[in-house]
Design a protein around this motif. Structure first.
Motif, mmCIF file in Angstrom:
data_model
loop_
_atom_site.group_PDB
_atom_site.id
_atom_site.type_symbol
_atom_site.label_atom_id
_atom_site.label_comp_id
_atom_site.label_asym_id
_atom_site.label_seq_id
_atom_site.Cartn_x
_atom_site.Cartn_y
_atom_site.Cartn_z
ATOM 1 N N ILE A 112 39.740 -3.284 58.681
ATOM 2 C CA ILE A 112 39.740 -2.730 57.327
ATOM 3 C C ILE A 112 41.039 -3.156 56.651
ATOM 4 O O ILE A 112 42.124 -2.774 57.080
ATOM 5 C CB ILE A 112 39.544 -1.198 57.369
ATOM 6 N N THR A 113 40.895 -3.987 55.641
ATOM 7 C CA THR A 113 42.069 -4.638 55.072
ATOM 8 C C THR A 113 42.086 -4.546 53.552
ATOM 9 O O THR A 113 41.033 -4.573 52.911
ATOM 10 C CB THR A 113 42.120 -6.123 55.490
ATOM 11 N N ASN A 114 43.283 -4.479 53.004
ATOM 12 C CA ASN A 114 43.439 -4.488 51.557
ATOM 13 C C ASN A 114 43.468 -5.899 50.986
ATOM 14 O O ASN A 114 43.865 -6.086 49.826
ATOM 15 C CB ASN A 114 44.708 -3.723 51.147
ATOM 16 N N ALA A 115 43.045 -6.879 51.746
ATOM 17 C CA ALA A 115 42.910 -8.235 51.203
ATOM 18 C C ALA A 115 41.983 -8.199 49.998
ATOM 19 O O ALA A 115 40.886 -7.638 50.073
ATOM 20 C CB ALA A 115 42.357 -9.179 52.262
ATOM 21 N N PRO A 116 42.389 -8.813 48.878
ATOM 22 C CA PRO A 116 41.600 -8.701 47.649
ATOM 23 C C PRO A 116 40.481 -9.724 47.528
ATOM 24 O O PRO A 116 40.033 -10.004 46.418
ATOM 25 C CB PRO A 116 42.660 -8.917 46.565
ATOM 26 N N VAL A 176 35.859 -5.354 56.689
ATOM 27 C CA VAL A 176 35.649 -4.762 55.371
ATOM 28 C C VAL A 176 36.939 -4.921 54.586
ATOM 29 O O VAL A 176 38.018 -4.572 55.069
ATOM 30 C CB VAL A 176 35.265 -3.268 55.477
ATOM 31 N N THR A 177 36.835 -5.463 53.375
ATOM 32 C CA THR A 177 38.020 -5.757 52.579
ATOM 33 C C THR A 177 38.044 -4.950 51.283
ATOM 34 O O THR A 177 37.020 -4.487 50.794
ATOM 35 C CB THR A 177 38.082 -7.250 52.213
ATOM 36 N N SER A 178 39.249 -4.855 50.742
ATOM 37 C CA SER A 178 39.376 -4.270 49.413
ATOM 38 C C SER A 178 38.598 -5.096 48.396
ATOM 39 O O SER A 178 38.055 -4.565 47.431
ATOM 40 C CB SER A 178 40.858 -4.198 49.024
ATOM 41 N N GLY A 179 38.533 -6.407 48.633
ATOM 42 C CA GLY A 179 37.742 -7.261 47.755
ATOM 43 C C GLY A 179 36.273 -6.884 47.740
ATOM 44 O O GLY A 179 35.614 -6.939 46.690
ATOM 45 N N ASP A 180 35.730 -6.503 48.916
ATOM 46 C CA ASP A 180 34.333 -6.068 48.971
ATOM 47 C C ASP A 180 34.101 -4.884 48.029
ATOM 48 O O ASP A 180 33.082 -4.817 47.321
ATOM 49 C CB ASP A 180 33.957 -5.654 50.399
ATOM 50 N N VAL A 181 35.043 -3.934 48.037
ATOM 51 C CA VAL A 181 34.902 -2.741 47.201
ATOM 52 C C VAL A 181 35.187 -3.077 45.740
ATOM 53 O O VAL A 181 34.562 -2.517 44.828
ATOM 54 C CB VAL A 181 35.825 -1.616 47.705
ATOM 55 N N THR A 182 36.117 -3.991 45.496
ATOM 56 C CA THR A 182 36.435 -4.389 44.123
ATOM 57 C C THR A 182 35.219 -4.996 43.437
ATOM 58 O O THR A 182 35.027 -4.827 42.219
ATOM 59 C CB THR A 182 37.592 -5.402 44.108
ATOM 60 N N ARG A 183 34.384 -5.680 44.177
ATOM 61 C CA ARG A 183 33.188 -6.279 43.574
ATOM 62 C C ARG A 183 32.271 -5.195 42.976
ATOM 63 O O ARG A 183 31.605 -5.436 41.971
ATOM 64 C CB ARG A 183 32.448 -7.135 44.603
ATOM 65 N N ASP A 184 32.258 -4.014 43.583
ATOM 66 C CA ASP A 184 31.501 -2.911 42.986
ATOM 67 C C ASP A 184 32.110 -2.520 41.639
ATOM 68 O O ASP A 184 31.383 -2.219 40.678
ATOM 69 C CB ASP A 184 31.496 -1.699 43.917
ATOM 70 N N ALA A 185 33.445 -2.510 41.563
ATOM 71 C CA ALA A 185 34.115 -2.169 40.305
ATOM 72 C C ALA A 185 33.846 -3.228 39.236
ATOM 73 O O ALA A 185 33.700 -2.899 38.047
ATOM 74 C CB ALA A 185 35.614 -2.015 40.542
ATOM 75 N N ILE A 186 33.772 -4.496 39.643
ATOM 76 C CA ILE A 186 33.470 -5.565 38.689
ATOM 77 C C ILE A 186 32.029 -5.425 38.182
ATOM 78 O O ILE A 186 31.751 -5.610 36.995
ATOM 79 C CB ILE A 186 33.698 -6.944 39.331
ATOM 80 N N ASP A 233 42.403 -16.355 45.375
ATOM 81 C CA ASP A 233 41.605 -15.125 45.310
ATOM 82 C C ASP A 233 40.389 -15.238 44.400
ATOM 83 O O ASP A 233 39.671 -14.257 44.201
ATOM 84 C CB ASP A 233 42.480 -13.957 44.828
ATOM 85 N N LEU A 234 40.143 -16.403 43.839
ATOM 86 C CA LEU A 234 39.047 -16.538 42.875
ATOM 87 C C LEU A 234 37.667 -16.343 43.500
ATOM 88 O O LEU A 234 36.690 -16.109 42.780
ATOM 89 C CB LEU A 234 39.120 -17.911 42.191
#
Length: 290
Positions: free
Chosen positions: A58-62, A86-96, A112-113
């Motif tokens: 579980i990582t905060n990698a974006p 599981v990454t912070s990027g995975d969760v950020t995609r929900d926010a996007i 990070d693109l």
């Protein structure tokens, strides 16, 4: 655990029989951004081998997890050390997704693109953006958060929401610390801007990681049966505490200088710091090992 129970342990093997899954931090625990830590990788592999229980990183990698898995392989983290990432990027995609196609300004390096792949949201400059997604500093070798203050003043005046894809303030890269997106989010919020932060220590990333652990285990998991492992007090330790998970605190990570010699931390100093932060740990160890 009582106050007289030793906090420092010799290895993960002491705790392993008590848990049915592990959620393990990555940067600072499994690698330093340059190379993997062999004892830590072997500890996770041994946990999986000896208990048959899953390990979810579980990582905060974006970034989404596929490029993070590739990075882990390139750094020498063996595949038998974990079941899923599981990454912070995975969760950020929900926010996007929730932005419903609105144009986005990306603050962060080009690597990070991959976070934005598959979305219709155009990536635009500051003047045309309706939201900001930050994955880090554009040049974390030379910039500091203060480099962004003038731009943040303009963004806040326009009412732009700042979505932080990596809550970490700093991270180790080799033998030095570099600024992360969390430092920019903190400045933006301090200046009066609206900030949305995903990743540790917030609940969505833990819910996703636990769901992945349950899928790997093939059964529901009580939170009391899951051990979190991490080195960051404001992210890993606070996140585990807030989400009702026991945690193994790796003291030799980003806070290593606070506890005496990196390889021989003073237990009283560790206990004092946890108390000051309003946190607790199931146990502590200088570096992850079996």
């Amino acid at each position: 655990m009582t106050a007289t129970t030793p906090l420092l342990i010799p290895g993960l093997s002491v705790l392993a029989p008590s848990y049915r899954a592990i959620l393990c931090d990555v940067w600072g625990v499994l690698h330093n951004g340059v190379a993997a830590f062999a004892p830590a990788c072997e500890a996770l592999a041994a946990f999986r081998r000896e208990t048959g229980a899953p390990v979810v990183l579980i990582t905060n990698a974006p970034r989404p997890n596929p490029p993070v898995k590739a990075q882990l392989a390139s750094l020498g983290v063996p595949r038998d050390a974990f079941d899923e990432v599981v990454t912070s990027g995975d969760v950020t995609r929900d926010a996007i997704t929730a932005l419903d196609g609105a144009p986005i300004q990306h603050i962060g390096p080009e690597r990070d693109l991959t976070l934005f792949e598959g979305f219709a949201n155009p990536l635009v400059g500051e003047e045309d953006a309706q939201a900001v997604v930050c994955t880090g500093l554009v040049d974390d070798e030379n910039e500091t958060p203060e480099s962004y203050r003038p731009a943040f003043e303009r963004m806040i005046a326009r009412g732009l929401t700042f979505i932080c894809a990596n809550p970490d303030i700093v991270v180790e890269r080799g033998d030095k610390l570099v600024w992360c997106a969390g430092a920019l989010a903190r400045l933006y919020e301090d200046m009066g801007g609206k900030v949305t932060i995903v990743g540790k220590p917030h609940t969505p990333i833990y819910n996703l990681a636990i769901a992945r652990a349950e899928a790997a285990a093939g059964a529901p998991l009580e939170r009391s049966s899951i051990l979190a492992i991490g080195d960051g007090l404001p992210t890993d330790i606070r996140g585990a505490y807030a989400n009702s998970l026991d945690v193994l605190f790796i003291t030799g990570g980003i806070h290593g200088a606070d506890f005496g010699p990196a390889g021989a931390p003073e237990e009283d100093l560790v206990r004092k710091r946890l108390a000051e932060e309003g946190l607790r740990a199931r146990a502590a160890i200088p570096e992850l090992r079996w």
